[in-house]
Scaffold this motif. Structure first.
Motif, PDB file in Angstrom:
ATOM      1  N   LEU A  96       1.818 -20.809  -7.164  1.00 46.41           N
ATOM      2  CA  LEU A  96       2.874 -19.933  -6.657  1.00 46.41           C
ATOM      3  C   LEU A  96       4.085 -20.489  -6.875  1.00 46.41           C
ATOM      4  O   LEU A  96       5.171 -19.946  -7.678  1.00 46.41           O
ATOM      5  CB  LEU A  96       2.423 -18.845  -5.477  1.00 46.41           C
ATOM      6  CG  LEU A  96       3.431 -17.903  -5.350  1.00 46.41           C
ATOM      7  CD1 LEU A  96       3.512 -16.911  -6.487  1.00 46.41           C
ATOM      8  CD2 LEU A  96       3.243 -17.061  -3.923  1.00 46.41           C
ATOM      9  N   ALA A  97       4.410 -21.560  -6.240  1.00 45.19           N
ATOM     10  CA  ALA A  97       5.688 -22.222  -6.049  1.00 45.19           C
ATOM     11  C   ALA A  97       6.128 -22.762  -7.427  1.00 45.19           C
ATOM     12  O   ALA A  97       7.089 -22.612  -7.924  1.00 45.19           O
ATOM     13  CB  ALA A  97       5.766 -23.496  -4.861  1.00 45.19           C
ATOM     14  N   VAL A 153      -2.479 -12.366  -7.273  1.00 43.02           N
ATOM     15  CA  VAL A 153      -3.473 -12.711  -6.974  1.00 43.02           C
ATOM     16  C   VAL A 153      -3.434 -14.045  -6.074  1.00 43.02           C
ATOM     17  O   VAL A 153      -4.272 -14.058  -5.009  1.00 43.02           O
ATOM     18  CB  VAL A 153      -4.411 -13.359  -8.387  1.00 43.02           C
ATOM     19  CG1 VAL A 153      -5.711 -14.188  -7.765  1.00 43.02           C
ATOM     20  CG2 VAL A 153      -5.070 -12.116  -8.995  1.00 43.02           C
ATOM     21  N   GLN A 154      -2.604 -14.818  -6.455  1.00 48.89           N
ATOM     22  CA  GLN A 154      -2.061 -16.069  -5.284  1.00 48.89           C
ATOM     23  C   GLN A 154      -1.736 -15.547  -4.051  1.00 48.89           C
ATOM     24  O   GLN A 154      -2.357 -16.176  -3.004  1.00 48.89           O
ATOM     25  CB  GLN A 154      -1.261 -17.033  -6.179  1.00 48.89           C
ATOM     26  CG  GLN A 154      -1.430 -17.363  -7.577  1.00 48.89           C
ATOM     27  CD  GLN A 154      -2.708 -18.189  -7.744  1.00 48.89           C
ATOM     28  OE1 GLN A 154      -3.442 -18.529  -6.853  1.00 48.89           O
ATOM     29  NE2 GLN A 154      -3.189 -17.972  -9.078  1.00 48.89           N
ATOM     30  N   ARG A 155      -1.137 -14.468  -4.066  1.00 51.20           N
ATOM     31  CA  ARG A 155      -0.562 -13.982  -2.832  1.00 51.20           C
ATOM     32  C   ARG A 155      -1.500 -13.554  -1.919  1.00 51.20           C
ATOM     33  O   ARG A 155      -1.681 -13.546  -0.716  1.00 51.20           O
ATOM     34  CB  ARG A 155       0.480 -12.998  -3.096  1.00 51.20           C
ATOM     35  CG  ARG A 155       2.140 -13.535  -3.540  1.00 51.20           C
ATOM     36  CD  ARG A 155       3.050 -12.496  -3.391  1.00 51.20           C
ATOM     37  NE  ARG A 155       4.296 -13.055  -3.651  1.00 51.20           N
ATOM     38  CZ  ARG A 155       4.883 -13.034  -5.136  1.00 51.20           C
ATOM     39  NH1 ARG A 155       4.167 -12.497  -6.012  1.00 51.20           N
ATOM     40  NH2 ARG A 155       5.953 -13.720  -5.390  1.00 51.20           N
ATOM     41  N   THR A 156      -2.564 -12.737  -2.775  1.00 51.90           N
ATOM     42  CA  THR A 156      -3.755 -12.297  -2.056  1.00 51.90           C
ATOM     43  C   THR A 156      -4.591 -13.249  -1.257  1.00 51.90           C
ATOM     44  O   THR A 156      -4.847 -13.372  -0.114  1.00 51.90           O
ATOM     45  CB  THR A 156      -4.511 -11.329  -2.979  1.00 51.90           C
ATOM     46  OG1 THR A 156      -3.929 -10.219  -3.294  1.00 51.90           O
ATOM     47  CG2 THR A 156      -5.899 -10.923  -2.271  1.00 51.90           C
ATOM     48  N   ILE A 157      -4.717 -14.631  -2.035  1.00 52.63           N
ATOM     49  CA  ILE A 157      -5.563 -15.699  -1.542  1.00 52.63           C
ATOM     50  C   ILE A 157      -4.805 -16.257  -0.451  1.00 52.63           C
ATOM     51  O   ILE A 157      -5.483 -16.539   0.673  1.00 52.63           O
ATOM     52  CB  ILE A 157      -5.766 -16.741  -2.680  1.00 52.63           C
ATOM     53  CG1 ILE A 157      -6.925 -16.018  -3.880  1.00 52.63           C
ATOM     54  CG2 ILE A 157      -6.369 -18.074  -2.045  1.00 52.63           C
ATOM     55  CD1 ILE A 157      -6.940 -16.964  -4.994  1.00 52.63           C
ATOM     56  N   ILE A 158      -3.465 -16.310  -0.691  1.00 57.34           N
ATOM     57  CA  ILE A 158      -2.489 -16.802   0.754  1.00 57.34           C
ATOM     58  C   ILE A 158      -2.999 -16.344   1.876  1.00 57.34           C
ATOM     59  O   ILE A 158      -3.075 -16.736   2.822  1.00 57.34           O
ATOM     60  CB  ILE A 158      -1.302 -17.216   0.036  1.00 57.34           C
ATOM     61  CG1 ILE A 158      -1.126 -18.343  -1.002  1.00 57.34           C
ATOM     62  CG2 ILE A 158      -0.300 -17.600   1.399  1.00 57.34           C
ATOM     63  CD1 ILE A 158       0.107 -18.283  -1.557  1.00 57.34           C
ATOM     64  N   ALA A 159      -2.701 -15.004   1.726  1.00 53.14           N
ATOM     65  CA  ALA A 159      -2.775 -13.913   2.792  1.00 53.14           C
ATOM     66  C   ALA A 159      -3.965 -13.962   3.425  1.00 53.14           C
ATOM     67  O   ALA A 159      -4.236 -13.972   4.841  1.00 53.14           O
ATOM     68  CB  ALA A 159      -2.325 -12.546   2.234  1.00 53.14           C
ATOM     69  N   LEU A 167      -5.233 -18.238   3.872  1.00 47.10           N
ATOM     70  CA  LEU A 167      -4.347 -19.066   4.485  1.00 47.10           C
ATOM     71  C   LEU A 167      -3.871 -18.624   6.085  1.00 47.10           C
ATOM     72  O   LEU A 167      -3.786 -19.005   6.830  1.00 47.10           O
ATOM     73  CB  LEU A 167      -3.317 -19.813   3.840  1.00 47.10           C
ATOM     74  CG  LEU A 167      -3.435 -20.694   2.915  1.00 47.10           C
ATOM     75  CD1 LEU A 167      -2.420 -21.018   2.135  1.00 47.10           C
ATOM     76  CD2 LEU A 167      -3.932 -22.161   3.655  1.00 47.10           C
ATOM     77  N   LEU A 168      -3.462 -17.158   5.766  1.00 44.78           N
ATOM     78  CA  LEU A 168      -2.831 -16.704   6.918  1.00 44.78           C
ATOM     79  C   LEU A 168      -3.799 -15.823   7.924  1.00 44.78           C
ATOM     80  O   LEU A 168      -3.410 -15.364   8.887  1.00 44.78           O
ATOM     81  CB  LEU A 168      -1.539 -15.504   6.495  1.00 44.78           C
ATOM     82  CG  LEU A 168      -0.578 -16.215   5.586  1.00 44.78           C
ATOM     83  CD1 LEU A 168       0.585 -15.360   5.099  1.00 44.78           C
ATOM     84  CD2 LEU A 168       0.250 -17.423   6.320  1.00 44.78           C
ATOM     85  N   GLY A 169      -4.961 -15.676   7.311  1.00 44.87           N
ATOM     86  CA  GLY A 169      -6.181 -14.808   8.127  1.00 44.87           C
ATOM     87  C   GLY A 169      -5.700 -13.397   7.975  1.00 44.87           C
ATOM     88  O   GLY A 169      -6.208 -12.770   8.849  1.00 44.87           O
ATOM     89  N   LEU A 170      -4.923 -12.653   7.363  1.00 42.28           N
ATOM     90  CA  LEU A 170      -4.700 -11.295   7.136  1.00 42.28           C
ATOM     91  C   LEU A 170      -5.937 -10.715   6.798  1.00 42.28           C
ATOM     92  O   LEU A 170      -6.874 -11.299   6.476  1.00 42.28           O
ATOM     93  CB  LEU A 170      -3.585 -11.180   6.316  1.00 42.28           C
ATOM     94  CG  LEU A 170      -2.161 -11.638   6.727  1.00 42.28           C
ATOM     95  CD1 LEU A 170      -1.061 -11.346   5.840  1.00 42.28           C
ATOM     96  CD2 LEU A 170      -1.781 -11.236   8.154  1.00 42.28           C
ATOM     97  N   PRO A 171      -5.967  -9.315   7.382  1.00 45.74           N
ATOM     98  CA  PRO A 171      -7.113  -8.535   6.667  1.00 45.74           C
ATOM     99  C   PRO A 171      -7.239  -8.359   5.398  1.00 45.74           C
ATOM    100  O   PRO A 171      -6.249  -8.299   4.399  1.00 45.74           O
ATOM    101  CB  PRO A 171      -6.816  -6.982   7.180  1.00 45.74           C
ATOM    102  CG  PRO A 171      -5.670  -7.066   8.459  1.00 45.74           C
ATOM    103  CD  PRO A 171      -5.209  -8.444   7.963  1.00 45.74           C
ATOM    104  N   PRO A 172      -8.505  -8.443   4.620  1.00 41.14           N
ATOM    105  CA  PRO A 172      -8.809  -8.387   3.187  1.00 41.14           C
ATOM    106  C   PRO A 172      -8.296  -7.080   2.595  1.00 41.14           C
ATOM    107  O   PRO A 172      -8.194  -6.230   3.253  1.00 41.14           O
ATOM    108  CB  PRO A 172     -10.440  -8.658   3.181  1.00 41.14           C
ATOM    109  CG  PRO A 172     -10.853  -8.001   4.467  1.00 41.14           C
ATOM    110  CD  PRO A 172      -9.778  -8.517   5.316  1.00 41.14           C
ATOM    111  N   GLU A 173      -7.714  -7.232   1.607  1.00 37.16           N
ATOM    112  CA  GLU A 173      -7.358  -6.276   0.694  1.00 37.16           C
ATOM    113  C   GLU A 173      -8.306  -5.035   0.573  1.00 37.16           C
ATOM    114  O   GLU A 173      -9.709  -5.439   0.381  1.00 37.16           O
ATOM    115  CB  GLU A 173      -6.722  -6.695  -0.873  1.00 37.16           C
ATOM    116  CG  GLU A 173      -6.039  -5.593  -1.738  1.00 37.16           C
ATOM    117  CD  GLU A 173      -5.537  -6.195  -2.950  1.00 37.16           C
ATOM    118  OE1 GLU A 173      -6.649  -6.708  -3.597  1.00 37.16           O
ATOM    119  OE2 GLU A 173      -4.457  -6.450  -3.248  1.00 37.16           O
TER     120      GLU A 173
END
Length: 409
Positions: free
Chosen positions: A329-330, A380-386, A389-395
């Motif tokens: 992403l970066a 897609v990359q942001r979803t994987i990161i969220a 990596l961040l442990g946020l609830p799945p989409e």
């Protein structure tokens, strides 16, 4: 992962640099002329470029530098990914034939996938030829209605004795017009949820019923292709992995792709080329130009620090993970930042060829958006990161557990 010391890497790099110097001219300290992200070449010239890259790959492979981190039984050197990175850094100091998406896909994506999932016969047939540059393979994944939602693909494979009959369409297959093989993902069971009904195959691209049509990109080139499959018959011996396990094969290839994305720092333009043009055009005193140049420089330094951090992690025995999505992403954002800076540095010269060389930046500006999609879109990359990596609830996924045939199309 085998531990490797800095001293060992230093000794290896010195030997590699000496070998390279005996074969290639030095690149020198000046900035690169080309800032293109994708090639814009006539068919014959693109074919010739690929041939030169294949020849160089064979030279490296035969000298023990072409598959450094691969096992010896596949023709590799049995070393580590760190040795591979060290050689790549040394190689950038010299003038090589260049790069092409198809050769990178063949060596960095398809070869390791065949090694991971292929039968002994499949590995014997393809792994070494792909690594050595004797064979080329493309990805036959995405479809007009299955891009980011790749598991929703509709290309159908129906078993007929010892063969499978495949009908459907693929798109955005880089280099398919030059490939001898394709890694093909198909739907073999529409009665189960979309991720579970997929099967992978190794497809000879000269099989009857396969039609490749190059697509003209806005950057001018036609490396991307759409591929039509009309009752293509594939022997079951070319099935890659188990029936219904195609999603695991797909994820493995995509994982190799995200790990490889941005690995080549020579892709497109950067600070050195922008600064050269800003000085030549007398734009260095413009505050906005200086601000954007500083942002590009900082982004490149952050990328270098991140690469060093990843390298030290692997020295300590760490394995690649979802951080690959963060790096990818970066990298795509950095390509866009360079485009923004080029627009300010060049002004009208970006859209009108004045003959002073500035117009070449259109090859970067028009090509950079492609890497916001390639290897998985930014979203897609942001979803994987969220999620990873961040442990946020799945989409939320409304089609979870629903048979593919029952999902609204």
């Amino acid at each position: 992962m085998n531990a490797v010391s800095e001293a060992e890497l230093t000794e290896f790099t010195a030997a590699a640099r000496k070998w390279l110097a005996g074969l290639l001219p030095s690149r020198g300290d000046g900035p690169r002329r080309s800032v293109a992200v994708f090639h814009d070449l006539p068919y014959a010239e693109e074919r010739a470029l690929i041939t030169r890259i294949q020849d160089w790959q064979r030279t490296k492979f035969d000298a023990g530098y072409g598959a450094l981190s691969w096992p010896v039984e596949h023709g590799g050197a049995g070393l580590t990914a760190l040795h591979e990175e060290a050689f790549a850094d040394a190689e950038r100091e010299f003038e090589t034939p260049g790069q092409h998406e198809l050769t990178s896909v063949s060596t960095a994506l398809i070869a390791p996938t065949v090694r991971m999932f292929g039968t002994a016969e499949q590995q014997e047939k393809l792994v070494r030829p792909l690594l050595r540059g004797d064979a080329l393979a493309c990805q036959l994944f995405s479809e007009p209605s299955a891009g980011s939602d790749l598991a929703g693909l509709a290309t159908r494979a129906v078993r007929d004795g010892d063969e499978w009959v495949v009908t459907g369409q693929k798109v955005w297959s880089s280099g398919a017009q030059f490939a001898g093989w394709g890694e093909l993902i198909t739907r073999t069971d529409p009665e189960v949820p979309k991720h579970k009904g997929l099967t992978a195959f190794l497809l000879p691209m000269d099989t009857p019923g396969v039609e490749v049509r190059p697509l003209r990109q806005m950057s001018g080139g036609s490396s991307f292709c759409e591929v039509f499959l009309d009752e293509v018959r594939i022997p079951d011996s070319l099935r890659l992995g188990d029936v219904g396990a195609g999603w695991s094969v797909t994820l493995a290839t995509l994982g190799f792709e995200r790990g490889h994305s941005g690995a080549n720092a020579d892709l497109g333009g950067g600070f050195a080329e922008l600064a050269e043009d800003a000085r030549r055009l007398g734009r260095m005193n413009n505050p906005e130009v200086r601000r954007l140049l500083a942002e590009v420089w900082a982004a490149e330094r952050v990328a270098a620090v991140s690469a060093q951090r990843d390298r030290e992690s692997r020295l300590a025995g760490g394995e690649p993970g979802p951080l690959g999505s963060l790096r990818k992403l970066a990298w795509s954002q950095r390509l866009q930042l360079v485009s923004d800076a080029a627009a300010v540095v060049l002004g009208p010269r970006l859209v009108a060829d004045t003959g002073d060389g500035s117009y070449r930046w259109t090859e970067h500006v028009l090509g950079a958006p492609g890497y916001r999609i390639a290897g998985g879109s930014d979203e897609v990359q942001r979803t994987i990161i969220a999620e990873r990596l961040l442990g946020l609830p799945p989409e939320p996924r409304a089609d979870r557990g629903i048979a593919w045939k029952d999902i609204p199309k």
